[in-house]
Design a protein around this motif. Structure first.
Motif, PDB file in Angstrom:
ATOM      1  N   ASP A   1       0.833  -1.206   0.000  1.00 12.37           N
ATOM      2  CA  ASP A   1       0.000   0.000   0.000  1.00 12.37           C
ATOM      3  C   ASP A   1       0.866   1.253   0.000  1.00 12.37           C
ATOM      4  OD1 ASP A   1      -2.328  -1.456  -0.040  1.00 12.37           O
ATOM      5  OD2 ASP A   1      -2.756  -1.221   2.111  1.00 12.37           O
ATOM      6  N   ALA A   2       1.936   1.248   0.788  1.00 11.56           N
ATOM      7  CA  ALA A   2       2.821   2.407   0.850  1.00 11.56           C
ATOM      8  C   ALA A   2       3.530   2.662  -0.469  1.00 11.56           C
ATOM      9  CB  ALA A   2       3.852   2.208   1.971  1.00 11.56           C
ATOM     10  N   LEU A   3       3.768   1.602  -1.234  1.00  8.25           N
ATOM     11  CA  LEU A   3       4.529   1.720  -2.486  1.00  8.25           C
ATOM     12  C   LEU A   3       3.646   1.788  -3.718  1.00  8.25           C
ATOM     13  CD1 LEU A   3       7.302  -0.920  -1.671  1.00  8.25           C
ATOM     14  CD2 LEU A   3       7.401   1.565  -1.320  1.00  8.25           C
ATOM     15  N   ALA A   4       2.345   1.881  -3.535  1.00  8.75           N
ATOM     16  CA  ALA A   4       1.405   1.765  -4.651  1.00  8.75           C
ATOM     17  C   ALA A   4       1.590   2.843  -5.708  1.00  8.75           C
ATOM     18  CB  ALA A   4      -0.033   1.798  -4.125  1.00  8.75           C
ATOM     19  N   GLU A   5       2.134   3.988  -5.358  1.00  2.00           N
ATOM     20  CA  GLU A   5       2.279   5.074  -6.332  1.00  2.00           C
ATOM     21  C   GLU A   5       3.454   4.868  -7.285  1.00  2.00           C
ATOM     22  OE1 GLU A   5       4.322   8.771  -4.285  1.00  2.00           O
ATOM     23  OE2 GLU A   5       3.133   7.638  -2.798  1.00  2.00           O
ATOM     24  N   PHE A   6       4.330   3.908  -6.988  1.00  2.00           N
ATOM     25  CA  PHE A   6       5.508   3.665  -7.817  1.00  2.00           C
ATOM     26  C   PHE A   6       5.277   2.479  -8.749  1.00  2.00           C
ATOM     27  CE2 PHE A   6       6.838   5.344  -3.679  1.00  2.00           C
ATOM     28  CZ  PHE A   6       7.423   6.539  -4.090  1.00  2.00           C
ATOM     29  N   ASP A   7       6.049   2.411  -9.824  1.00  2.00           N
ATOM     30  CA  ASP A   7       6.035   1.256 -10.714  1.00  2.00           C
ATOM     31  C   ASP A   7       7.016   0.238 -10.132  1.00  2.00           C
ATOM     32  OD1 ASP A   7       4.303   2.631 -12.366  1.00  2.00           O
ATOM     33  OD2 ASP A   7       5.891   3.387 -13.653  1.00  2.00           O
ATOM     34  N   VAL A   8       6.481  -0.809  -9.529  1.00  2.00           N
ATOM     35  CA  VAL A   8       7.278  -1.728  -8.711  1.00  2.00           C
ATOM     36  C   VAL A   8       7.596  -3.011  -9.458  1.00  2.00           C
ATOM     37  CG1 VAL A   8       7.321  -3.101  -6.589  1.00  2.00           C
ATOM     38  CG2 VAL A   8       6.321  -0.799  -6.570  1.00  2.00           C
ATOM     39  N   THR A   9       8.868  -3.338  -9.516  1.00  2.00           N
ATOM     40  CA  THR A   9       9.296  -4.685  -9.893  1.00  2.00           C
ATOM     41  C   THR A   9       9.419  -5.471  -8.599  1.00  2.00           C
ATOM     42  OG1 THR A   9      10.452  -4.034 -11.917  1.00  2.00           O
ATOM     43  CG2 THR A   9      11.164  -6.068 -10.859  1.00  2.00           C
ATOM     44  N   LEU A  10       8.550  -6.458  -8.444  1.00  2.00           N
ATOM     45  CA  LEU A  10       8.412  -7.172  -7.173  1.00  2.00           C
ATOM     46  C   LEU A  10       9.146  -8.508  -7.253  1.00  2.00           C
ATOM     47  CD1 LEU A  10       7.071  -6.946  -4.401  1.00  2.00           C
ATOM     48  CD2 LEU A  10       5.032  -8.024  -5.374  1.00  2.00           C
ATOM     49  N   THR A  11      10.175  -8.647  -6.437  1.00  2.00           N
ATOM     50  CA  THR A  11      11.010  -9.843  -6.442  1.00  2.00           C
ATOM     51  C   THR A  11      10.503 -10.844  -5.416  1.00  2.00           C
ATOM     52  OG1 THR A  11      12.921  -8.462  -6.984  1.00  2.00           O
ATOM     53  CG2 THR A  11      13.374 -10.704  -6.220  1.00  2.00           C
ATOM     54  N   PHE A  12      10.411 -12.114  -5.825  1.00  2.00           N
ATOM     55  CA  PHE A  12      10.028 -13.198  -4.926  1.00  2.00           C
ATOM     56  C   PHE A  12      11.249 -14.096  -4.716  1.00  2.00           C
ATOM     57  CE2 PHE A  12       5.975 -12.445  -7.383  1.00  2.00           C
ATOM     58  CZ  PHE A  12       5.369 -11.695  -6.392  1.00  2.00           C
ATOM     59  N   CYS A  13      11.630 -14.316  -3.455  1.00  2.00           N
ATOM     60  CA  CYS A  13      12.807 -15.149  -3.191  1.00  2.00           C
ATOM     61  C   CYS A  13      12.851 -15.534  -1.718  1.00  2.00           C
ATOM     62  CB  CYS A  13      14.095 -14.419  -3.593  1.00  2.00           C
ATOM     63  SG  CYS A  13      14.333 -12.834  -2.783  1.00  2.00           S
ATOM     64  N   PHE A  14      13.885 -16.276  -1.345  1.00  2.00           N
ATOM     65  CA  PHE A  14      14.230 -16.709   0.006  1.00  2.00           C
ATOM     66  C   PHE A  14      13.350 -17.872   0.497  1.00  2.00           C
ATOM     67  CE2 PHE A  14      15.707 -12.104   0.612  1.00  2.00           C
ATOM     68  CZ  PHE A  14      16.924 -12.397   0.046  1.00  2.00           C
ATOM     69  N   THR A  15      14.001 -19.002   0.629  1.00  2.00           N
ATOM     70  CA  THR A  15      13.328 -20.232   1.030  1.00  2.00           C
ATOM     71  C   THR A  15      13.150 -20.296   2.547  1.00  2.00           C
ATOM     72  OG1 THR A  15      14.381 -21.374  -0.821  1.00  2.00           O
ATOM     73  CG2 THR A  15      13.445 -22.750   0.909  1.00  2.00           C
ATOM     74  N   PRO A  16      11.945 -20.588   3.044  1.00  2.00           N
ATOM     75  CA  PRO A  16      11.783 -20.818   4.489  1.00  2.00           C
ATOM     76  C   PRO A  16      12.645 -22.008   4.929  1.00  2.00           C
ATOM     77  CG  PRO A  16       9.651 -20.653   3.362  1.00  2.00           C
ATOM     78  CD  PRO A  16      10.691 -20.764   2.294  1.00  2.00           C
ATOM     79  N   GLU A  17      13.249 -21.912   6.089  1.00  2.00           N
ATOM     80  CA  GLU A  17      14.157 -22.965   6.547  1.00  2.00           C
ATOM     81  C   GLU A  17      13.488 -24.339   6.555  1.00  2.00           C
ATOM     82  OE1 GLU A  17      16.039 -22.127  10.225  1.00  2.00           O
ATOM     83  OE2 GLU A  17      17.127 -20.370   9.462  1.00  2.00           O
ATOM     84  N   HIS A  18      12.201 -24.381   6.923  1.00  2.00           N
ATOM     85  CA  HIS A  18      11.531 -25.676   7.044  1.00  2.00           C
ATOM     86  C   HIS A  18      10.986 -26.186   5.714  1.00  2.00           C
ATOM     87  CE1 HIS A  18       8.174 -22.875   7.136  1.00  2.00           C
ATOM     88  NE2 HIS A  18       7.324 -23.881   7.006  1.00  2.00           N
ATOM     89  N   ARG A  19      11.169 -25.406   4.624  1.00  2.00           N
ATOM     90  CA  ARG A  19      10.690 -25.844   3.314  1.00  2.00           C
ATOM     91  C   ARG A  19      11.833 -26.082   2.334  1.00  2.00           C
ATOM     92  NH1 ARG A  19       7.665 -28.512   4.412  1.00  2.00           N
ATOM     93  NH2 ARG A  19       6.944 -28.741   2.271  1.00  2.00           N
ATOM     94  N   GLY A  20      13.076 -25.996   2.801  1.00  2.00           N
ATOM     95  CA  GLY A  20      14.215 -26.185   1.922  1.00  2.00           C
ATOM     96  C   GLY A  20      14.837 -27.563   2.064  1.00  2.00           C
ATOM     97  N   ILE A  21      15.582 -27.962   1.051  1.00  2.00           N
ATOM     98  CA  ILE A  21      16.359 -29.194   1.144  1.00  2.00           C
ATOM     99  C   ILE A  21      17.355 -29.087   2.293  1.00  2.00           C
ATOM    100  CG2 ILE A  21      18.045 -30.624  -0.073  1.00  2.00           C
ATOM    101  CD1 ILE A  21      16.640 -29.861  -2.684  1.00  2.00           C
TER     102      ILE A  21
END
Length: 319
Positions: free
Chosen positions: A248-268
């Protein structure tokens, strides 16, 4: 608005992907394809960007091409820090872009480029000016890293602090603002380039700097912002509340949204750099975030992909 969805961060960097578990990036390719498909299933046109590579390595991009990964993306990205970490000089930027453009038919974005003030603020200011001269007009998106210095009480996102020596501490001096929010020499200079250069600013969970960052970005005339939502953070209490406040705070900008980082309990392995046990779980996270913040209707954040990016996608003929 959400301009693009970016899958992972520096997958060919051992501090962001466990290459001992996945030395040939087979599992990363599976994750990227699953995420690309999941995003397209919930949003018909949102551009998908393959996580920025660091180092800039043509062989990694060929690997992704061979494994069919690029068929599910509308752009690829590179990161470069020649004055701090890379083994090449700043004037080689055009050649580094050309190396990747020679392999892929997709647009090549620069989603992280920066210079630390570790030695002197004047070095950062000069590096900003020279970077702008070299990259503006050569890449459709350029994101300067970063707005803020990393707080000294935090840790940089790396698994190899002991082996990095002084290089580790450069992570804490990449901002145009100091940790306390006061400006460095390069801050006002950046305003001269904000029409063509965006920012990359990561926000930690419940980050106290969020609203001050928005005020600074308005002052600088920023339009394009790259940030991220952490899959690992999604398992924290009240995670959705934090994600909503951030977006919501960033809604006025054109955002490239990065998805990353594995939860410890969901990784090999129990670490954020680990390949997940099931890449479809990560893909589901990506799809859920896209549905929430870049819905097909555009009603959540008022976003659909920009006309220029839709045109770029159509020109590459990528489904």
């Amino acid at each position: 608005m959400i301009e693009a969805a970016k899958i992972w961060n520096e997958p060919n960097n051992k501090s962001h992907w466990d290459i001992l578990i996945d030395p040939d990036w087979v599992k990363f390719a599976e994750l990227a394809v699953a995420a690309g498909k999941a995003i397209r299933a919930v949003h018909p046109v949102l551009p998908r960007v393959l996580g920025g590579i660091s180092p800039i390595d043509p062989s990694f991009m060929r690997n992704m091409q061979t494994r069919g990964v690029l068929e599910h993306f509308e752009a690829v990205a590179v990161h470069g820090f020649p004055l701090d970490w890379n083994l090449w000089q700043i004037d080689e930027w055009p050649n580094k872009l050309a190396e990747i453009k020679a392999i892929v038919s997709l647009p090549v974005w620069v989603t992280e480029v920066g210079v630390s003030s570790f030695g002197a603020e004047e070095v950062q200011a000069w590096g900003l000016k020279r970077t702008a001269e070299l990259l503006i007009g050569r890449a459709p998106r350029i994101h300067w890293y970063s707005l803020y210095d990393l707080p000294s009480t935090w840790e940089a996102t790396t698994r190899h602090k002991e082996a990095e020596g002084s290089s580790y501490y450069r992570h804490f001096h990449m901002g145009l603002l100091r940790e306390d929010g006061t400006p460095k020499a390069g801050l006002e200079l950046f305003a001269d380039y904000s029409h063509a250069m965006g920012l990359c600013q990561w926000f930690h969970f419940d980050d106290h700097r969020l609203h001050d960052a928005v005020r600074w970005m308005r002052r600088l005339g920023i339009r394009h912002l790259r940030t991220g939502l952490s899959w690992a953070d999604s398992f924290r209490p009240n995670a959705t509340d934090w994600f909503d406040r951030q977006m919501d705070a960033l809604a006025e900008f054109d955002v490239t949204l990065t998805f990353c980082f594995t939860p410890e309990h969901r990784g090999i392995a129990p670490h954020h750099t680990s390949p997940p046990l099931d890449p479809n779980e990560f893909a589901d996270f990506c799809a859920g975030m896209v549905e929430r913040y870049a819905a097909k209707t555009g009603l959540k954040t008022g976003l659909m992909a920009s006309p220029a990016l839709i045109e770029a996608r159509e020109q590459t003929c990528v489904p």
